[in-house]
Design an enzyme around this catalytic site. Structure first.
Site, short mmCIF file in Angstrom:
data_model
loop_
_atom_site.label_atom_id
_atom_site.label_comp_id
_atom_site.label_asym_id
_atom_site.label_seq_id
_atom_site.Cartn_x
_atom_site.Cartn_y
_atom_site.Cartn_z
N VAL A 169 41.56 33.16 43.02
CA VAL A 169 40.17 32.80 42.74
C VAL A 169 39.69 33.30 41.38
CG1 VAL A 169 37.78 33.09 43.55
CG2 VAL A 169 39.61 32.68 45.18
N LEU B 296 46.28 37.92 48.05
CA LEU B 296 46.46 36.94 46.98
C LEU B 296 45.13 36.34 46.52
CD1 LEU B 296 49.47 34.80 48.29
CD2 LEU B 296 49.51 36.59 46.55
N ARG B 297 44.11 36.47 47.34
CA ARG B 297 42.85 35.78 47.08
C ARG B 297 42.28 36.08 45.69
NH1 ARG B 297 37.59 36.07 47.00
NH2 ARG B 297 36.40 34.30 47.75
N LYS B 298 42.30 37.33 45.30
CA LYS B 298 41.72 37.70 44.00
C LYS B 298 42.44 36.96 42.86
CE LYS B 298 40.38 41.42 40.97
NZ LYS B 298 40.25 42.85 40.75
N GLU C 258 40.95 31.56 52.77
CA GLU C 258 39.52 31.39 53.05
C GLU C 258 39.28 31.12 54.53
OE1 GLU C 258 36.93 31.91 50.94
OE2 GLU C 258 38.43 32.48 49.45
#
Length: 139
Positions: free
Chosen positions: A102, A97-99, A49
């Site tokens: 989150v 990796l965010r998907k 983020e």
């Protein structure tokens, strides 16, 4: 000339030393406990983020081309000379990796030390230094 929210950028960058410190410590003493797994998950999420928030703020403030994705944010700030390839490459892997972190968190392997955990302390501090150098040069 440019309307860059330097305060926002610096307040986010100020979070990186603690995240880097945790990731370094986790790499050394990993046991795979639930607490460690959840903390690692949150640290990786925060790092992603911060990288994208700072990148987006730079893109807006310096009127760079619009980003079409989180990875594109990293591509743009690399292409504009904010960060080097040595920082951009692992940051691209991080934002991918965010998907999972989150939206698909139920699939995250909390008991495993993620390979980026060992690499990110150096990368995050390099990111911070390079962004500060860019701000100093351009403003």
């Amino acid at each position: 000339m440019y309307d860059v929210n330097v305060g926002s950028i610096r307040s986010r960058l100020a979070c990186l030393p603690e995240i880097a410190q945790f990731l370094s410590a986790a790499t050394v003493s990993w046991t795979g406990s639930l607490t460690e797994g959840l903390a690692q998950e949150r640290a990786l999420h925060l790092a992603a983020e911060i990288a994208t928030d700072v990148g987006h703020t730079l893109i807006d403030g310096f009127i760079m081309r619009d980003a079409s994705s989180y990875e594109d944010i990293i591509d743009i700030i690399e292409g504009e000379g904010v960060i080097t390839d040595l920082v951009a490459t692992p940051l691209r892997r991080l934002v991918l990796l965010r998907k999972t972190l989150v939206q698909e968190y139920e699939h995250w392997p909390r008991q495993e030390l993620h390979p980026l955990t060992a690499e990110l302390p150096r990368v995050l501090m390099g990111f911070s230094d390079q962004v500060e150098a860019y701000l100093h040069k351009e403003l």
